[in-house]
Write a protein that holds these residues in place. Sequence first.
Motif, PDB file in Angstrom:
ATOM      1  N   LYS A 123       1.014  -1.053  -0.324  1.00  0.00           N
ATOM      2  CA  LYS A 123       0.154   0.058  -0.021  1.00  0.00           C
ATOM      3  C   LYS A 123       1.117   0.931  -0.178  1.00  0.00           C
ATOM      4  CE  LYS A 123      -3.948   2.150   2.728  1.00  0.00           C
ATOM      5  NZ  LYS A 123      -4.675   2.502   3.759  1.00  0.00           N
ATOM      6  N   LYS A 124       2.012   1.441   0.722  1.00  0.00           N
ATOM      7  CA  LYS A 124       3.156   2.786   0.429  1.00  0.00           C
ATOM      8  C   LYS A 124       3.895   2.565  -0.626  1.00  0.00           C
ATOM      9  CE  LYS A 124       6.380   3.877   3.676  1.00  0.00           C
ATOM     10  NZ  LYS A 124       7.602   3.996   4.544  1.00  0.00           N
ATOM     11  N   LYS A 125       3.735   1.550  -1.066  1.00  0.00           N
ATOM     12  CA  LYS A 125       4.566   1.639  -2.992  1.00  0.00           C
ATOM     13  C   LYS A 125       3.333   2.258  -3.820  1.00  0.00           C
ATOM     14  CE  LYS A 125       7.926  -1.793  -2.286  1.00  0.00           C
ATOM     15  NZ  LYS A 125       8.464  -3.096  -2.403  1.00  0.00           N
ATOM     16  N   GLU A 175       0.721   4.289  -3.116  1.00  0.00           N
ATOM     17  CA  GLU A 175       0.325   5.494  -2.000  1.00  0.00           C
ATOM     18  C   GLU A 175       2.029   7.302  -2.702  1.00  0.00           C
ATOM     19  OE1 GLU A 175      -0.397   5.249   1.539  1.00  0.00           O
ATOM     20  OE2 GLU A 175      -2.134   4.768   1.777  1.00  0.00           O
ATOM     21  N   ALA A 176       2.924   5.965  -2.874  1.00  0.00           N
ATOM     22  CA  ALA A 176       4.114   6.879  -3.591  1.00  0.00           C
ATOM     23  C   ALA A 176       4.013   7.035  -4.811  1.00  0.00           C
ATOM     24  CB  ALA A 176       6.002   5.759  -3.185  1.00  0.00           C
ATOM     25  N   ALA A 220       1.695   6.782  -6.728  1.00  0.00           N
ATOM     26  CA  ALA A 220       0.015   7.822  -7.102  1.00  0.00           C
ATOM     27  C   ALA A 220       0.617   9.012  -7.031  1.00  0.00           C
ATOM     28  CB  ALA A 220      -0.649   7.457  -6.657  1.00  0.00           C
ATOM     29  N   LYS A 221       1.377   8.660  -5.726  1.00  0.00           N
ATOM     30  CA  LYS A 221       1.946  10.772  -5.757  1.00  0.00           C
ATOM     31  C   LYS A 221       2.727  11.069  -6.425  1.00  0.00           C
ATOM     32  CE  LYS A 221       4.079  13.709  -1.859  1.00  0.00           C
ATOM     33  NZ  LYS A 221       4.279  13.757  -0.304  1.00  0.00           N
ATOM     34  N   ALA A 222       3.556   9.901  -6.944  1.00  0.00           N
ATOM     35  CA  ALA A 222       4.908  10.906  -7.949  1.00  0.00           C
ATOM     36  C   ALA A 222       4.478  11.330  -8.810  1.00  0.00           C
ATOM     37  CB  ALA A 222       5.730   9.588  -7.736  1.00  0.00           C
ATOM     38  N   LYS A 223       2.930  10.350  -9.483  1.00  0.00           N
ATOM     39  CA  LYS A 223       2.428  10.112 -10.749  1.00  0.00           C
ATOM     40  C   LYS A 223       1.489  11.417 -10.694  1.00  0.00           C
ATOM     41  CE  LYS A 223      -1.040   7.809 -14.108  1.00  0.00           C
ATOM     42  NZ  LYS A 223      -1.990   6.368 -14.343  1.00  0.00           N
ATOM     43  N   ALA A 224       0.707  11.513  -9.700  1.00  0.00           N
ATOM     44  CA  ALA A 224       0.113  13.058  -9.544  1.00  0.00           C
ATOM     45  C   ALA A 224       0.648  14.334  -9.742  1.00  0.00           C
ATOM     46  CB  ALA A 224      -0.829  13.392  -8.267  1.00  0.00           C
ATOM     47  N   GLU A 225       2.195  14.076  -9.435  1.00  0.00           N
ATOM     48  CA  GLU A 225       2.641  15.195  -9.542  1.00  0.00           C
ATOM     49  C   GLU A 225       3.331  15.577 -10.369  1.00  0.00           C
ATOM     50  OE1 GLU A 225       6.086  14.494  -6.211  1.00  0.00           O
ATOM     51  OE2 GLU A 225       4.821  15.171  -4.386  1.00  0.00           O
TER      52      GLU A 225
END
Length: 270
Positions: free
Chosen positions: A110-112, A114-115, A117-122
């Motif tokens: 889950k942590k990976k 989320e990371a 997804a966050k990188a993709k959003a950024e």
Amino acid sequence: MSHTAHIPSHRKPRRSAPKTALRAGVAGGVLSTIAVAGAAGPAQAEPVTQTIEMPTLTSGLSTSVAASAEATQQVALDLETQAHEDAAATSAAKAATKAKAEAVRKAEAKKKAEAAAKAKAEAALRASRSEARTTLSASGSTAVASSSSSSATGSAASVIAFVKAQVGDAYVSGGTGPNSWDCSGLVQAAFRTVGVDLPRVSQAQSTAGTQVSLSNLQPGDILYWGGAGSAYHVGVYVGGGQFVGAQNSSTGVVQRPLSYDPPSGAVRVL
């Protein structure tokens, strides 16, 4: 001396008188004892009929054996119960270890995710801002040319004059003037000067008018940052590729080019 005196005699030697008398006495005594016993024997002899009772051990022995058997059975049951409990404890420990490992694995996954997804959003946000800067640069050039030929008039001119007059004032969260503002407080006060009563907060102001493209801005349009209806910041487009807004506590009310902080969208009220 006799002529036979030196020849040994063939007769048995005579026993001494005391020894002979002793033997005779012993023999006589024995014979007398036998005689007396023989005379008295038939009259006194009786069979022995006394019965000796032995203690009975059967009852106590049975109780002892039963108690021993019961104790042995109880020990066996206790050992069996303990074995079951040990097996259950071992099984539970294995299950707990497995469940913990699975939970750790899921948490890491889950942590990976989320990371990622966050990188993709950024990355998407950076691309969007880059595209917005390019669009604003082009639209800014067009707006500058348009502004050079015609300036804001009427209500738009009054709004622009008001916000420009506040440049340099302090930024204070919740501020509504006259010398300190927050972003939506400044915009609301500017439009109030021309009789337009806007909502107080940025989210509502971002949907107060008609949505317009950033490539088709006009002086007096309200710019917003964030989504329409969920904006976190607003300002006023003053023409020439510039906007005025109460940015933050460090800068206060400023006038900046659109490329300084590209907005997300705009609404037209006037």
